[in-house]
Design an enzyme around this catalytic site. Structure first.
Site, PDB file in Angstrom:
ATOM      1  N   ARG A  78      -3.151  14.891 -11.407  1.00 35.25           N
ATOM      2  CA  ARG A  78      -2.769  13.815 -10.865  1.00 35.25           C
ATOM      3  C   ARG A  78      -2.226  13.888  -9.591  1.00 35.25           C
ATOM      4  O   ARG A  78      -2.015  13.007  -8.438  1.00 35.25           O
ATOM      5  CB  ARG A  78      -1.884  13.200 -11.794  1.00 35.25           C
ATOM      6  CG  ARG A  78      -0.902  11.797 -11.021  1.00 35.25           C
ATOM      7  CD  ARG A  78      -0.136  10.860 -12.129  1.00 35.25           C
ATOM      8  NE  ARG A  78       0.566  11.432 -13.190  1.00 35.25           N
ATOM      9  CZ  ARG A  78       1.943  12.239 -12.895  1.00 35.25           C
ATOM     10  NH1 ARG A  78       2.290  12.160 -11.795  1.00 35.25           N
ATOM     11  NH2 ARG A  78       2.395  12.595 -14.146  1.00 35.25           N
ATOM     12  N   TYR A 136      -6.592  -9.585   7.605  1.00 34.04           N
ATOM     13  CA  TYR A 136      -6.933  -9.442   5.940  1.00 34.04           C
ATOM     14  C   TYR A 136      -5.598 -10.120   5.301  1.00 34.04           C
ATOM     15  O   TYR A 136      -4.549  -9.502   5.322  1.00 34.04           O
ATOM     16  CB  TYR A 136      -7.157  -8.207   5.699  1.00 34.04           C
ATOM     17  CG  TYR A 136      -7.571  -8.114   4.171  1.00 34.04           C
ATOM     18  CD1 TYR A 136      -8.525  -8.815   3.645  1.00 34.04           C
ATOM     19  CD2 TYR A 136      -6.860  -7.086   3.179  1.00 34.04           C
ATOM     20  CE1 TYR A 136      -8.810  -8.822   2.242  1.00 34.04           C
ATOM     21  CE2 TYR A 136      -7.204  -7.166   2.042  1.00 34.04           C
ATOM     22  CZ  TYR A 136      -8.220  -7.911   1.509  1.00 34.04           C
ATOM     23  OH  TYR A 136      -8.404  -7.959  -0.043  1.00 34.04           O
ATOM     24  N   ASP A 186      -5.463  -0.788  10.614  1.00 32.49           N
ATOM     25  CA  ASP A 186      -6.306  -1.111   9.487  1.00 32.49           C
ATOM     26  C   ASP A 186      -8.090  -0.980  10.105  1.00 32.49           C
ATOM     27  O   ASP A 186      -8.282  -1.933  11.015  1.00 32.49           O
ATOM     28  CB  ASP A 186      -6.238  -2.340   8.857  1.00 32.49           C
ATOM     29  CG  ASP A 186      -7.096  -2.529   7.703  1.00 32.49           C
ATOM     30  OD1 ASP A 186      -8.156  -2.299   7.770  1.00 32.49           O
ATOM     31  OD2 ASP A 186      -6.733  -3.378   6.767  1.00 32.49           O
ATOM     32  N   LYS A 202     -15.858  -1.219   1.522  1.00 27.56           N
ATOM     33  CA  LYS A 202     -16.786  -2.050   2.276  1.00 27.56           C
ATOM     34  C   LYS A 202     -17.841  -1.221   2.657  1.00 27.56           C
ATOM     35  O   LYS A 202     -18.435  -0.410   2.194  1.00 27.56           O
ATOM     36  CB  LYS A 202     -15.814  -2.888   3.413  1.00 27.56           C
ATOM     37  CG  LYS A 202     -14.423  -3.330   2.814  1.00 27.56           C
ATOM     38  CD  LYS A 202     -14.781  -4.770   1.851  1.00 27.56           C
ATOM     39  CE  LYS A 202     -13.443  -5.002   1.126  1.00 27.56           C
ATOM     40  NZ  LYS A 202     -12.364  -5.312   2.040  1.00 27.56           N
TER      41      LYS A 202
HETATM   42  C1  PLP Z   1     -10.943  -5.378   1.751  1.00 28.34           C
HETATM   43  C2  PLP Z   1      -9.870  -5.092   2.754  1.00 28.34           C
HETATM   44  C3  PLP Z   1      -8.563  -4.301   2.377  1.00 28.34           C
HETATM   45  C4  PLP Z   1      -8.497  -3.954   0.906  1.00 28.34           C
HETATM   46  O1  PLP Z   1      -9.181  -2.901   0.126  1.00 28.34           O
HETATM   47  P1  PLP Z   1      -9.592  -2.966  -1.182  1.00 28.34           P
HETATM   48  O2  PLP Z   1     -10.512  -1.883  -1.231  1.00 28.34           O
HETATM   49  O3  PLP Z   1     -10.300  -4.441  -1.455  1.00 28.34           O
HETATM   50  O4  PLP Z   1      -8.402  -2.747  -1.818  1.00 28.34           O
HETATM   51  C5  PLP Z   1      -7.824  -4.014   3.452  1.00 28.34           C
HETATM   52  N1  PLP Z   1      -8.137  -4.492   4.473  1.00 28.34           N
HETATM   53  C6  PLP Z   1      -9.254  -5.226   5.259  1.00 28.34           C
HETATM   54  C7  PLP Z   1      -9.406  -5.690   6.448  1.00 28.34           C
HETATM   55  C8  PLP Z   1     -10.173  -5.405   3.939  1.00 28.34           C
HETATM   56  O5  PLP Z   1     -11.321  -6.007   4.418  1.00 28.34           O
END
Ligand code: PLP
Length: 367
Positions: free
Chosen positions: A43, A95, A167, A192
């Site tokens: 973990r 987001y 981000d 993504k």
């Molecule tokens: C999808 C996304 C997230 C969150 O990611 P997950 O893997 O779906 O939890 C955060 N920031 C942006 C810009 C995103 O497109």
């Protein structure tokens, strides 16, 4: 070494007689050598996480910490920022689940949350004034594809002493390295474009701050929201082809964005087009990403008709996958984007086929 090469060689070459590619470690603990070692319990650490962390760290010359989703990575960082910051300053467009998560952290910690237009540097400076604060940046933003100037924002946070976190989901660490522009950490959803096969959820934080990396690992270990071994293995495997996928997707996305821009029937948003191109050229390398968005001249129903008319482009949320997809973004109730905005994720199909599909969908949907 070029990042393209680092993607492939950050994981050490195996010894003779060992598997050519990283294998999947299915275990909950490592056999003890007698000395107490917390990392023996998986973990706290895991060989398959380490493979991903090595590669992502190598792309930004820093340490990476893997999480089971982008949201889990964001949560760990927001909670860490809230320990010392009295206010979390978030982008006004971006987001929407980041705002939802910041509200959860605010409830738990009492930290204030404010939003600001990241393109208005004076407003950013004012939002950071008056007590310890932290700046959350998203660039390009999801789904409006607005580009914030990382170097300029770094200068603003430097004068206020606030940490800046970026981000980096839309660009991926291959196209944009926020740490080089003064960010204390970059966070990404690997779900993504970074993994690109639409078959796994994962997230990561990259930072050169050793103490922050230690705290994030401790957070992951104690909260117990950890990536599965197989998911981590899928991420590492997908990173092997990130450079070729991304190059192709970025090139096709630029072709489609220019086509829509020239066509004039819709308002297109893409970092490779004005007004964002100039800043994007200063901070993105090798392409502007696989995602573009556009507002059709009409209402929500007109945009829905465009999405429904596609033969190739799949209706669906998420982005960055090998198969092109799109959605009218404001079908999600918490989304603040315009009602007629469609977010298009460009995959690996031939550009000509996508152009044909785009044109026939617009012809069917927009009157
Ligand atoms: C999808 C996304 C997230 C969150 O990611 P997950 O893997 O779906 O939890 C955060 N920031 C942006 C810009 C995103 O497109």
């Amino acid at each position: 070494m070029d990042p393209t090469t680092r993607l492939l060689h950050a994981i050490e070459a195996p010894d003779a007689g060992r598997p050519a590619e990283p294998d999947l470690t299915l275990a909950s603990y490592l056999v003890s050598d007698g000395e107490p070692d917390a990392a023996d319990y998986l973990r706290a650490d895991h060989p398959n996480w380490r493979d991903v962390e090595r590669v992502l760290g190598a792309l930004e010359n820093a340490d990476a910490v893997l999480f089971p989703s982008g949201q889990a990575a964001t949560h760990a960082v927001l909670a860490d920022l809230a320990r010392t910051a009295g206010r979390l300053v978030l982008p006004e467009d971006g987001y929407y689940n980041t705002w939802a998560l910041a509200a959860v952290v605010a409830d738990a910690t009492g930290v204030d949350v404010a939003t600001v237009d990241l393109l208005d540097l004076d407003a950013v400076g004012r939002a950071l004034d008056g007590g310890p604060a932290a700046l959350w940046v998203e660039t390009p933003t999801n789904p409006l594809l607005r580009v914030a100037d990382l170097a300029a924002l770094a200068a603003v946070v430097a004068s206020s002493g606030a940490p800046m976190v970026v981000d980096n989901t839309l660009a991926t660490a291959l196209r944009q390295q926020p740490l080089a522009f003064g960010a204390s950490a970059s966070v990404a959803s690997l779900t993504k474009g970074t993994t690109g096969h639409s078959d796994v959820l994962a997230g990561a934080v990259v930072t050169a701050d050793v103490d922050l990396a230690d705290r994030l690992r401790a957070w992951r270990t104690v909260t117990g929201a950890v990536p599965g071994a197989f998911e981590a293995w899928l991420v590492a495997r997908s990173l092997r082809t990130l450079a070729v996928r991304s190059a192709r997707q970025c090139a096709t996305a630029l072709t489609l964005a220019r086509h829509l821009h020239a066509d004039g029937r819709v308002a297109v948003h893409y970092p490779g087009l004005p007004p964002h191109r100039e800043v994007a050229d200063r901070q993105m390398t090798g392409g502007y990403g696989s995602v573009l968005s556009f507002e059709v001249d009409g209402d929500a129903a007109a945009a829905d008709a465009v999405v429904a008319a596609a033969r190739l482009i799949r209706p669906g949320t998420s982005f960055g996958g090998v198969v092109s997809s799109w959605e009218r973004r404001a079908r999600w109730p918490a989304e603040t984007a315009p009602q007629s905005l469609i977010r298009l994720s460009v995959g690996l199909e031939a550009a000509g086929d996508l152009l044909t599909d785009l044109d026939q969908s617009l012809a069917a949907g927009v009157r």
